[in-house]
Design a protein around this motif. Structure first.
Motif, short mmCIF file in Angstrom:
data_model
loop_
_atom_site.label_atom_id
_atom_site.label_comp_id
_atom_site.label_asym_id
_atom_site.label_seq_id
_atom_site.Cartn_x
_atom_site.Cartn_y
_atom_site.Cartn_z
N GLN A 178 0.81 -1.21 0.00
CA GLN A 178 0.00 0.00 0.00
C GLN A 178 0.85 1.27 0.00
O GLN A 178 0.46 2.28 -0.60
N PRO A 189 3.56 2.39 -3.95
CA PRO A 189 2.95 2.13 -5.26
C PRO A 189 3.92 2.30 -6.42
O PRO A 189 3.84 1.56 -7.41
N GLU A 190 4.85 3.25 -6.32
CA GLU A 190 5.79 3.47 -7.42
C GLU A 190 6.73 2.28 -7.59
O GLU A 190 7.03 1.86 -8.71
#
Length: 266
Positions: free
Chosen positions: A166, A169-170
């Motif tokens: 979570q 994300p990148e």
């Protein structure tokens, strides 16, 4: 900018290089990865060392297997040896992530005279158990039937610590992008090579070279107890408390620091 070398057996090996120094550091990525897995670690290590990150055959920009070609962990090691000869590497430090660790052990078994030290990053000397072997076959069938995209989308979240799925994300997006660039037949052949790999615990037990073992406390793929399997004077163990299976993307500063500290003590 990646460089490329064509081996005598026709395999094309792509790699990227940074920094300078007497004894290079060679980095091997994991399954469905590429040298880009190390993009955050490369600048940290290359400030003080010459660092080379390789695209393994069937991955990244290296050549993929032909329809009748069969991969093995030993063949990966042979290709790495041929690449080292072609690029004029005399002795180097070799660190392998996951699949790269299996190859590192096979290389250390056959070509220890070329190494100054070696390390396993989120990897293990043990072979697959029967359940894992069956999962490799299921993965190969999935890629053959449905293409590589569903396989990668299911795989990548398992590689990260649960809370990082979570919060990073990148990094997950990058791992997916790199994975989707893997040649499907390369992935299938690599799954079979990992399925059939042999037990190389003896390589760790009998090695006289300095060894670095790095594990992520939150690793859901290879838990620390499967990495920290040998204790002796020249073995250094490092636990990354918040990392899953992808320390180079999750905690690059910690991983680079562990590698630098290990090398500084040699």
């Amino acid at each position: 900018m990646k460089k490329q070398v064509q081996l005598k057996n026709g395999t094309r090996i792509s790699y990227q290089e940074a920094g300078s120094g007497d004894t290079p550091i060679v980095l091997l990525h994991g399954f469905c990865g590429s040298s880009d897995y190390w993009h955050l670690v490369l600048p940290l290590l290359s400030a003080s060392h010459r660092v080379i990150a390789v695209d393994l055959p069937g991955h990244g920009d290296s050549s993929a297997p032909g329809p009748d070609e069969t991969y093995s962990i030993e063949l990966f090691a042979e290709n790495l040896h041929a690449w080292a000869q072609e690029t004029g590497l005399d002795r180097f430090h070799l660190f392998g992530h996951s699949l790269g660790g299996y190859i590192t052990l096979a290389f250390a078994e056959q070509y220890a005279d070329l190494l100054k030290s070696f390390g396993l990053i989120h990897s293990t000397p043990f072979p697959d158990d029967e359940a894992a072997r069956q999962n490799r076959d299921k993965g190969a069938e999935s890629i053959k039937s449905n293409g590589i995209e569903p396989f990668i989308k299911a795989l990548v979240p398992k590689l990260f610590a649960p809370n990082h799925v979570q919060t990073m994300p990148e990094q997950l997006a990058l791992a997916k992008e790199i994975g989707l660039g893997t040649d499907p037949n390369g992935a299938i052949q690599t799954l079979r090579a990992m399925r059939d790999r042999k037990d190389r615990l003896r390589v760790l037990q009998e090695a006289v070279l300095p060894i670095l073992l790095v594990a992520g406390k939150e690793d859901q793929v290879i838990p620390p107890e499967k990495t920290f399997v040998v204790q002796k004077a020249q073995v250094q163990q490092v636990l990354l408390p918040s990392a899953g299976h992808m320390g180079m993307l999750e905690v690059p500063e910690e991983l680079a620091g562990a590698i630098k500290t290990f090398l500084d003590q040699l």
